[in-house]
Scaffold this motif. Sequence first.
Motif, PDB file in Angstrom:
ATOM      1  N   PHE A 120       1.305 -16.844 -15.185  1.00 26.22           N
ATOM      2  CA  PHE A 120       1.635 -16.402 -13.824  1.00 26.22           C
ATOM      3  C   PHE A 120       0.577 -16.824 -12.808  1.00 26.22           C
ATOM      4  CE2 PHE A 120       4.027 -12.841 -15.936  1.00 26.22           C
ATOM      5  CZ  PHE A 120       5.238 -13.015 -15.281  1.00 26.22           C
ATOM      6  N   LEU A 121       1.014 -16.965 -11.549  1.00 24.81           N
ATOM      7  CA  LEU A 121       0.120 -16.809 -10.412  1.00 24.81           C
ATOM      8  C   LEU A 121      -0.039 -15.301 -10.215  1.00 24.81           C
ATOM      9  CD1 LEU A 121       1.743 -19.240  -7.800  1.00 24.81           C
ATOM     10  CD2 LEU A 121      -0.099 -19.757  -9.411  1.00 24.81           C
ATOM     11  N   HIS A 122      -1.214 -14.821  -9.857  1.00 20.50           N
ATOM     12  CA  HIS A 122      -1.441 -13.380  -9.725  1.00 20.50           C
ATOM     13  C   HIS A 122      -1.871 -13.024  -8.309  1.00 20.50           C
ATOM     14  CE1 HIS A 122      -1.205 -12.353 -14.048  1.00 20.50           C
ATOM     15  NE2 HIS A 122      -1.627 -13.601 -14.211  1.00 20.50           N
ATOM     16  N   PHE A 123      -1.210 -12.004  -7.738  1.00 21.14           N
ATOM     17  CA  PHE A 123      -1.556 -11.510  -6.414  1.00 21.14           C
ATOM     18  C   PHE A 123      -1.643  -9.993  -6.452  1.00 21.14           C
ATOM     19  CE2 PHE A 123       0.791 -15.442  -5.820  1.00 21.14           C
ATOM     20  CZ  PHE A 123      -0.099 -16.167  -5.050  1.00 21.14           C
ATOM     21  N   GLU A 124      -2.697  -9.448  -5.871  1.00 17.97           N
ATOM     22  CA  GLU A 124      -2.836  -7.998  -5.768  1.00 17.97           C
ATOM     23  C   GLU A 124      -2.592  -7.586  -4.328  1.00 17.97           C
ATOM     24  OE1 GLU A 124      -6.045  -4.424  -6.629  1.00 17.97           O
ATOM     25  OE2 GLU A 124      -6.096  -6.262  -7.819  1.00 17.97           O
ATOM     26  N   VAL A 125      -1.637  -6.698  -4.133  1.00 16.20           N
ATOM     27  CA  VAL A 125      -1.233  -6.266  -2.797  1.00 16.20           C
ATOM     28  C   VAL A 125      -1.735  -4.854  -2.546  1.00 16.20           C
ATOM     29  CG1 VAL A 125       0.727  -5.990  -1.218  1.00 16.20           C
ATOM     30  CG2 VAL A 125       0.821  -7.698  -3.020  1.00 16.20           C
ATOM     31  N   GLN A 126      -2.265  -4.640  -1.349  1.00 14.98           N
ATOM     32  CA  GLN A 126      -2.779  -3.333  -0.960  1.00 14.98           C
ATOM     33  C   GLN A 126      -1.970  -2.788   0.213  1.00 14.98           C
ATOM     34  OE1 GLN A 126      -5.021  -1.667  -2.561  1.00 14.98           O
ATOM     35  NE2 GLN A 126      -5.803  -3.261  -3.931  1.00 14.98           N
ATOM     36  N   PRO A 127      -1.905  -1.456   0.359  1.00 15.80           N
ATOM     37  CA  PRO A 127      -1.217  -0.888   1.519  1.00 15.80           C
ATOM     38  C   PRO A 127      -1.877  -1.353   2.815  1.00 15.80           C
ATOM     39  CG  PRO A 127      -1.743   0.815  -0.103  1.00 15.80           C
ATOM     40  CD  PRO A 127      -2.469  -0.421  -0.523  1.00 15.80           C
ATOM     41  N   PHE A 150      -1.386  -0.762   7.138  1.00 17.75           N
ATOM     42  CA  PHE A 150      -0.608  -0.061   8.156  1.00 17.75           C
ATOM     43  C   PHE A 150       0.107  -1.019   9.099  1.00 17.75           C
ATOM     44  CE2 PHE A 150      -0.310   1.695  12.470  1.00 17.75           C
ATOM     45  CZ  PHE A 150       0.750   2.562  12.242  1.00 17.75           C
ATOM     46  N   GLU A 151      -0.545  -2.109   9.510  1.00 20.86           N
ATOM     47  CA  GLU A 151       0.098  -3.021  10.451  1.00 20.86           C
ATOM     48  C   GLU A 151       1.370  -3.610   9.851  1.00 20.86           C
ATOM     49  OE1 GLU A 151      -0.455  -3.682  13.681  1.00 20.86           O
ATOM     50  OE2 GLU A 151      -1.905  -2.042  13.560  1.00 20.86           O
ATOM     51  N   SER A 152       1.316  -3.969   8.567  1.00 15.89           N
ATOM     52  CA  SER A 152       2.520  -4.483   7.906  1.00 15.89           C
ATOM     53  C   SER A 152       3.617  -3.424   7.888  1.00 15.89           C
ATOM     54  CB  SER A 152       2.186  -4.914   6.471  1.00 15.89           C
ATOM     55  OG  SER A 152       1.217  -5.928   6.451  1.00 15.89           O
ATOM     56  N   GLY A 174       4.978   2.220  -4.560  1.00 11.17           N
ATOM     57  CA  GLY A 174       5.438   2.683  -3.253  1.00 11.17           C
ATOM     58  C   GLY A 174       5.016   1.859  -2.066  1.00 11.17           C
ATOM     59  N   ILE A 175       4.404   0.677  -2.271  1.00 11.78           N
ATOM     60  CA  ILE A 175       3.932  -0.088  -1.112  1.00 11.78           C
ATOM     61  C   ILE A 175       4.911  -1.174  -0.670  1.00 11.78           C
ATOM     62  CG2 ILE A 175       1.525   0.360  -1.683  1.00 11.78           C
ATOM     63  CD1 ILE A 175       1.323  -2.539  -2.656  1.00 11.78           C
ATOM     64  N   GLY A 176       6.029  -1.321  -1.380  1.00 11.95           N
ATOM     65  CA  GLY A 176       7.061  -2.253  -0.930  1.00 11.95           C
ATOM     66  C   GLY A 176       7.088  -3.592  -1.634  1.00 11.95           C
ATOM     67  N   LYS A 177       6.511  -3.692  -2.830  1.00 12.30           N
ATOM     68  CA  LYS A 177       6.512  -4.972  -3.553  1.00 12.30           C
ATOM     69  C   LYS A 177       7.940  -5.466  -3.787  1.00 12.30           C
ATOM     70  CE  LYS A 177       4.215  -3.309  -7.105  1.00 12.30           C
ATOM     71  NZ  LYS A 177       4.029  -1.906  -6.667  1.00 12.30           N
ATOM     72  N   SER A 178       8.778  -4.604  -4.319  1.00 15.05           N
ATOM     73  CA  SER A 178      10.158  -4.990  -4.624  1.00 15.05           C
ATOM     74  C   SER A 178      10.933  -5.321  -3.350  1.00 15.05           C
ATOM     75  CB  SER A 178      10.870  -3.861  -5.376  1.00 15.05           C
ATOM     76  OG  SER A 178      10.148  -3.485  -6.530  1.00 15.05           O
ATOM     77  N   SER A 179      10.689  -4.548  -2.288  1.00  9.14           N
ATOM     78  CA  SER A 179      11.392  -4.781  -1.023  1.00  9.14           C
ATOM     79  C   SER A 179      11.042  -6.141  -0.441  1.00  9.14           C
ATOM     80  CB  SER A 179      11.050  -3.685  -0.013  1.00  9.14           C
ATOM     81  OG  SER A 179      11.472  -2.422  -0.467  1.00  9.14           O
ATOM     82  N   MET A 202      -4.635  -8.620  -0.724  1.00  7.62           N
ATOM     83  CA  MET A 202      -3.604  -9.250   0.094  1.00  7.62           C
ATOM     84  C   MET A 202      -2.742  -8.179   0.756  1.00  7.62           C
ATOM     85  SD  MET A 202      -0.588 -11.898  -1.138  1.00  7.62           S
ATOM     86  CE  MET A 202      -1.546 -13.392  -1.049  1.00  7.62           C
ATOM     87  N   LYS A 203      -2.435  -8.380   2.039  1.00  3.76           N
ATOM     88  CA  LYS A 203      -1.559  -7.458   2.745  1.00  3.76           C
ATOM     89  C   LYS A 203      -0.094  -7.765   2.399  1.00  3.76           C
ATOM     90  CE  LYS A 203      -4.663  -7.331   6.738  1.00  3.76           C
ATOM     91  NZ  LYS A 203      -4.775  -7.641   8.180  1.00  3.76           N
ATOM     92  N   PRO A 204       0.804  -6.771   2.525  1.00  4.92           N
ATOM     93  CA  PRO A 204       2.224  -7.050   2.295  1.00  4.92           C
ATOM     94  C   PRO A 204       2.759  -8.182   3.165  1.00  4.92           C
ATOM     95  CG  PRO A 204       1.854  -4.687   2.305  1.00  4.92           C
ATOM     96  CD  PRO A 204       0.547  -5.322   2.703  1.00  4.92           C
ATOM     97  N   SER A 205       2.307  -8.259   4.426  1.00  9.25           N
ATOM     98  CA  SER A 205       2.767  -9.338   5.310  1.00  9.25           C
ATOM     99  C   SER A 205       2.301 -10.701   4.800  1.00  9.25           C
ATOM    100  CB  SER A 205       2.255  -9.104   6.733  1.00  9.25           C
ATOM    101  OG  SER A 205       0.841  -9.018   6.751  1.00  9.25           O
ATOM    102  N   GLU A 206       1.100 -10.748   4.211  1.00  6.80           N
ATOM    103  CA  GLU A 206       0.585 -12.007   3.663  1.00  6.80           C
ATOM    104  C   GLU A 206       1.360 -12.416   2.409  1.00  6.80           C
ATOM    105  OE1 GLU A 206      -4.066 -11.572   5.162  1.00  6.80           O
ATOM    106  OE2 GLU A 206      -3.465 -10.792   3.198  1.00  6.80           O
TER     107      GLU A 206
END
Length: 337
Positions: free
Chosen positions: A147-154, A156-158, A29-34, A1-5
């Motif tokens: 939990f629902l589980h989501f894996e986020v990847q870096p 660039f467009e996001s 460092g990919i912005g999960k908390s943000s 999943m992208k950060p934007s998604e």
Amino acid sequence: MKPSELASFLDRLVRNKLKLSTMIWGPPGIGKSSIVAQTAAAHRLQFVDLRLSQLAPTDLRGLPVAAKGVSRWFPPEFLPRKGRGVLFLDEINLAPPTMQGMAQQLILDRRVGSYVVPEGWFIWAAGNRSEDRAAVFDMPAPLANRFLHFEVQPDFESFKNYALATKAHEHIVAFLSFRPELLHKLDPQQPAWPSPRSWMMASALHRAGLSTTAAIGAATSTEFDAYVALYHSVPDLQRVLRGEGDDVKFPEEPSMRYATVVGLLTRAEEPRAGYHAFRWMTRVASIEWVQLLATDLFRLMRGRKKIRELYALINRDRDLEKWMDEYRQLMGETGGA
């Protein structure tokens, strides 16, 4: 999943009032908390960032206090008691098993000891994976199943959308447009390495005239500095934005083409400047470069609530109107192929 998604999914959870506990996995460092904090802010929700790894079990459950011969547990002041918000358990799997066990009741039953999570609060969590070289504990199966589980990847467009919206230094955005593989490159042998988070720190350092090495590491910083040294090859963008760029040429070298597009985007604060940039690009660049500019330009103007002014300028230009019609036809033919 992208950060934007992820941001879109969390937004829909809030809009639909789905109080489903959510676990966000991904490298550091990919912005999960943000993303979680921004979602809370966008919906005007309170936000409590709780680091279980920094707490003892009694910190979460509270302290026992005797009252009329019976012990009562007094919950800590940092847990929410009213209103609407997000209770965010960040770095949850850095916490030892005893604390994860304590969190299990909070997540499943929305209570721990005598404390009850208010109805209007969401419980979301985040953590790094074991392959990220983070000092994490395995999450117990009973806790994971809550939990629902989501894996986020870096992505660039996001990152680019965020960087442009927050006015990160254009050199950073242009360099990563040319070298997107350096957006996130974990190096366990070095303390500093590139990630979306460290690139934003590098942006602040670069704007202050300081070396970016402390944020993104020596190797990436050296390559970035070499790229910045070539910026003298970028055309006179101010002439283009004033509508005086008829004799300004689009660079041949790909890295400078990215620099030109990003330079126009970061400088086009007003619709008229954006219109001039768009018009110039349709005359000097191939369709893929025009599309690269237009996609981000329209998004930025929409975010600034100036998109109608930009569309009005474009619709009054017969050449641009013709270009847009030809572009739509081309996209229609491509889509049907």
